[in-house]
Scaffold this motif. Structure first.
Motif: not given
Lengths: 308, 196
Positions: A137-140, A204-210, B78-88
């Motif tokens: 599980l990762v913080p999402a 650690e994993t993000t959706a579009p903020v809007t 670049a997206n990671y540095r701007r805060g987007e995360r796709r950690r898996s």
């Protein structure tokens, strides 16, 4: 000799030697084992609306209080027509289960119903079922909680998707919430689900903020000043956990210190519970770093899911 | 359901395996040359090849596929540095390996001395887009056409931008040497065209 060549931090060969044998090869296999929407030989099922006449074996943890996520997962028979998982609700006793495993003929449908549980418990339970499946599980960010963030699985394991469980910028609301595993599955699989972040814990994993459910859902903010946007956020009890801007050398800089309120907001991302990261620029329109294509979202679908 | 042998799915898998085998060290090297954050390098590595796997049918073939991977890795970082995360969890083992290598001093970003430090310092003073151009040529060994493919511009634009970046580096080297008032090597780089 080219002077820049001489200051190369590391060669490709050296980079490869930093990993233990098998790490990169295994990672390649895992990537190629993830499902691809529309790929040949793949099918995707919607959770809702499935046939209601099958008998379903529900395996879950009855709640014995909020923290009742003990490893014992009791088997019980669900009633005909019952739907499982976070979309539809099974019998009362199954609602707080950490894991719902529903049998359909030669398959098991695995859905995480309590994304707050200790991942170790899932592993133990999969082992008990004789399945070599690792679940982490990762913080999402909120709209991805309870959804399958990544699945490294053989093609015999299919994602189960549900409508309305998460919201993506390009992928709409069809999101993976579980997997369908053949009963005779002998391989190994790795599943990663989104869980809520703890206060102050960075996503650690993000959706579009809007996206729906996210901190800035429905907000129009690009091109407004930081002062205005911060005030809009304050109305939602959201603060800025991080700023990102490009310095004079076009380098991206992250900082937690306040930026001038007169700067313009060019973008944002979910950061942590109640916090966003704002991308700001001194000028508007933002100066582009000519000479190199502006960084853009690399994938057409922002949903970090195997079905995206 | 699994596809029968010989089906397009198998062909797809074979193409990905070839792409991965031919480029894994190059992409990892590219990332470790751009960031000291080994966690980000591991995550972006996994993300880059995951995107490649999903979009395999859109990828160019041959050597151009590597340019596509470099470009994707660049944008993802670049997206990671701007805060987007796709950690898996996909990248967990690679993260651990790189972190261990870092801690065990198997890998540390180098610290340069003397002339090398001067070059490194001048290089770091350049705008990021100029640094990337020079690095793609010097570290990844790209030509003008390949630069254009990675950066998403025309071949001619890549050539002109590279020329400007080289000149800026030469100017930085000259000015730092003037400050030290020692015999410069930058002029030689500039005049013999051997710079970057």
């Amino acid at each position: 000799m080219n002077p820049v060549t001489r200051i190369s931090p590391i060669s490709d060969a050296q980079a490869g030697m930093l990993t233990t044998p098998g790490t990169l090869t295994d990672l390649g296999h895992q990537i190629a084992a993830t499902a691809v929407l529309g790929a040949p030989g793949r099918s995707h099922r919607r959770l809702a609306g499935r046939g209601a006449t099958r008998r379903k074996l529900i395996i879950g943890v009855p709640a014995a209080g909020a923290l009742a996520v003990a490893g014992l997962i009791a088997a019980s028979l669900g009633s005909p027509g019952q739907k499982v998982g976070p979309v539809a609700i099974g019998p009362a006793r199954a609602q707080a289960a950490v894991l719902s495993v529903t049998r359909h003929g030669g398959y098991l449908d695995v859905i995480v119903t309590n994304p707050l549980a200790d991942a170790r418990k899932y592993r133990e339970e999969f082992a008990r079922l004789g399945l070599n499946i690792t679940l982490t599980l990762v913080p999402a960010s909120p709209s991805l909680v309870g959804t399958l963030v990544y699945a490294a699985t053989p093609s015999s394991i299919q994602p189960i998707t549900a409508v309305g469980k998460c919201w993506t910028g390009g992928g709409g609301s069809v999101c993976p919430v579980g997997v369908r595993v053949p009963l005779d599955f002998k391989g190994s699989a790795q599943l990663t689900f989104g869980r809520p972040a703890r206060p102050g814990e960075r996503y650690e994993t993000t959706a579009p903020v809007t996206a729906k459910g996210e901190a800035m859902h429905g907000m129009t903010f690009v091109g407004k000043t930081a002062t205005v946007v911060i005030s809009m956020l304050a109305a939602r009890h959201v603060t800025v956990g991080d700023y990102w801007f490009q310095n004079a050398r076009c380098e991206g800089v992250n900082t937690t210190r306040s930026m001038p309120g007169s700067w313009y907001v060019t973008g944002a991302n979910p950061w942590a519970p109640g916090q966003v990261s704002l991308q700001v620029s001194k000028t508007w329109p933002a100066r582009t770093c000519l000479g190199v294509a502006t960084p853009v979202r690399p994938a057409p679908s922002p949903s970090p899911s195997p079905a995206a | 359901m699994p596809s029968p042998p010989g089906a397009p799915a198998d062909d797809r898998r074979r193409r990905f395996d070839e792409l991965y085998a031919a480029n894994q060290h190059q992409v990892l090297g590219y990332l470790l040359r751009r960031t000291d954050n080994t966690d980000d390098a591991a995550d972006v590595f996994a993300e880059t090849f995951l995107i490649a796997w999903r979009r395999l049918d859109d990828l160019p073939v041959g050597q151009q596929a590597r340019m596509w991977l470099y470009g994707t890795a660049r944008r993802t970082l670049a997206n990671y540095r701007r805060g987007e995360r796709r950690r898996s969890a996909l990248a967990d083992r690679l993260r651990a390996d790189l972190a261990h290598a870092y801690l065990a001093h198997a890998y540390q970003p180098p610290e340069f001395e003397g002339e090398m430090a001067e070059i490194s310092s001048a290089f770091r003073r350049l705008p990021e887009p100029d640094r990337e151009l020079l690095a793609l040529v010097a570290w990844e060994g790209l030509d003008h056409g390949q630069l254009a493919a990675v950066l998403g511009c025309s071949r001619n634009a890549a050539r002109i931008r590279l020329h400007r970046a080289r000149r800026k580096l030469a100017d930085e080297l000259l000015s730092s040497q003037r400050r030290r008032s020692s015999p410069p090597h930058a002029h030689a780089y500039l005049t013999n065209g051997d710079i970057a």
